[in-house]
Design an enzyme around this catalytic site. Structure first.
Site, PDB file in Angstrom:
ATOM      1  CB  ILE A  57     -46.599   7.991-105.373  1.00  0.00           C
ATOM      2  CG1 ILE A  57     -47.756   8.941-104.749  1.00  0.00           C
ATOM      3  CG2 ILE A  57     -46.634   6.537-104.647  1.00  0.00           C
ATOM      4  CD1 ILE A  57     -47.462   9.337-103.395  1.00  0.00           C
ATOM      5  N   GLY A  58     -44.033   7.957-107.251  1.00  0.00           N
ATOM      6  CA  GLY A  58     -42.989   6.958-107.909  1.00  0.00           C
ATOM      7  C   GLY A  58     -43.784   5.645-108.410  1.00  0.00           C
ATOM      8  CB  THR A  63     -49.479  15.999-111.438  1.00  0.00           C
ATOM      9  OG1 THR A  63     -48.426  15.066-111.794  1.00  0.00           O
ATOM     10  CG2 THR A  63     -50.710  15.302-110.691  1.00  0.00           C
ATOM     11  CE  LYS A 107     -49.586   4.821-107.641  1.00  0.00           C
ATOM     12  NZ  LYS A 107     -49.259   6.461-107.923  1.00  0.00           N
ATOM     13  CG  ASN A 163     -49.258   7.224-115.711  1.00  0.00           C
ATOM     14  OD1 ASN A 163     -49.236   8.216-116.264  1.00  0.00           O
ATOM     15  ND2 ASN A 163     -49.353   7.174-114.244  1.00  0.00           N
ATOM     16  CB  CYS A 211     -45.704   8.841-113.979  1.00  0.00           C
ATOM     17  SG  CYS A 211     -45.364   9.289-112.309  1.00  0.00           S
ATOM     18  N   GLY A 258     -54.838  19.634-107.966  1.00  0.00           N
ATOM     19  CA  GLY A 258     -55.616  20.230-106.890  1.00  0.00           C
ATOM     20  C   GLY A 258     -56.258  21.588-107.787  1.00  0.00           C
TER      21      GLY A 258
HETATM   22  C1  SIN Z   1     -46.762   8.777-108.658  1.00  0.00           C
HETATM   23  O1  SIN Z   1     -47.230   7.439-108.639  1.00  0.00           O
HETATM   24  O2  SIN Z   1     -45.791   9.049-108.808  1.00  0.00           O
HETATM   25  C2  SIN Z   1     -47.928   9.653-109.476  1.00  0.00           C
HETATM   26  C3  SIN Z   1     -48.376   8.785-110.698  1.00  0.00           C
HETATM   27  C4  SIN Z   1     -48.730  10.076-111.790  1.00  0.00           C
HETATM   28  O3  SIN Z   1     -48.516  11.168-111.724  1.00  0.00           O
HETATM   29  O4  SIN Z   1     -48.818   9.440-113.023  1.00  0.00           O
END
Ligand code: SIN
Length: 307
Positions: A74-75, A196, A48, A130, A133, A220
């Site tokens: 999730i953030g 995503t 993660k 990343n 997000c 998905g």
């Molecule tokens: C999240 O933790 O909100 C998802 C992480 C992501 O989409 O990069």
């Protein structure tokens, strides 16, 4: 038929050689999966995304199901970089696949700071930035939605690390080719296509959003055709390798991504349904290779036949 013959699954993702092209998507994999799958069989380990300081993440509910997919917000819940370096890096370094550290931050300076910290460890093989997000700012805004910000961010991280950089791109843009070119020009060694898709779902009985943060990221099988299109588009304009990510749940899905131009493939949502999905996918790649009398997965990369 050449069933049983040696199949080379080794791929290069921009200076990092993997024994096979299958690895987890960040955020869908953790130490608890050790009892379910042999981590040594994976192409790489991608935990993660980690941040400089601990983060508690977004308000709940953080996930909801959709037709052929799920939305998450999730953030970037995180224990912070110190905990990561003290616990996660030593834990994952027990396994043979290279550890790719996924980094998230609130500013360009913070990205550079955290990249500098992980660079100190020989157990970290590569850095996934990343920059995409959708759950950290209003309306899904992310660094990776702007080519100039993408360029500046990667350039600053490039200056503090010699490790391979993978820029994880956002699909929530008008031209992913433009962002991909900015990332390549700034010194990224490979590209992850993609994070995503910004999405939303409403409970019609309560009239409330199904996600506490209202919007979230869709993953998905529902998003796979969009991601295949983006891999194909990105592969037309960059020279660096692409890692496909989005909706892979079978060996044929992974092969489809490779034919579109991906050198490696991340598996995420599928692991929530079947925790050892990545190993099944690897076996299914073998079956495909045997069926098509192929011995090297690299012969699939970008080999879509048009016209
Ligand atoms: C999240 O933790 O909100 C998802 C992480 C992501 O989409 O990069």
């Amino acid at each position: 038929m050449i069933r049983g013959s040696f199949i080379n699954k080794r791929v290069d993702i921009g200076g990092l050689v993997l024994e096979n092209p299958i690895m987890p998507a960040s955020g869908t994999f953790g130490p608890e999966m050790e009892s379910v799958i042999d981590f040594n069989l994976l192409g790489a380990i991608v935990p993660k995304s980690i941040t400089l300081d601990p983060r508690s993440g977004n308000k709940t509910p953080r996930v909801c199901e959709t037709v052929a997919g799920m939305i998450n917000s999730i953030g970037i819940q995180s224990k912070g970089i110190q905990y990561y370096m003290d616990h996660y890096v030593p834990f994952y370094s027990k396994f043979t696949p290279p550890l790719i550290s996924s980094l998230s931050a609130d500013s360009i300076d913070e990205f550079a700071e955290i990249a500098h910290i992980v660079t100190q460890s020989d157990d970290v093989a590569a850095i996934e930035l990343n920059i995409s997000c959708p759950n950290l700012k209003g309306n899904g805004l992310a660094f990776g939605m702007d080519p100039e910000v993408t360029f500046k961010l990667i350039k600053e991280v490039r200056a503090v690390t010699h490790k391979p950089i993978i820029a994880k791109l956002s699909p929530n843009v008008t031209s992913i080719q433009e962002i991909a070119l900015a990332a390549e020009e700034a010194g990224s060694n490979s590209l992850n296509v993609a994070n995503t898709l910004l999405a939303m779902s409403i409970d019609v009985h309560t009239r409330k959003p199904k996600i506490g943060n209202v919007m979230g990221g869709l993953s998905g099988p529902a998003i796979k055709p969009v991601i295949i299109r983006m891999i194909y588009q990105v592969a037309q304009v960059v020279k660096i390798p692409i890692i496909g990510c989005g909706g892979v749940s079978s060996g044929e899905d992974a092969i489809e991504m490779m034919l579109a131009g991906a050198s490696a493939v991340q598996v995420g949502t599928s692991s929530f349904i079947q925790p050892d999905a990545m190993l099944r996918i690897l076996n299914e790649i073998d079956s495909y290779m045997n069926q098509h009398e192929m011995t090297d997965v690299r012969d699939l990369i970008g080999k879509i036949e048009i016209g």
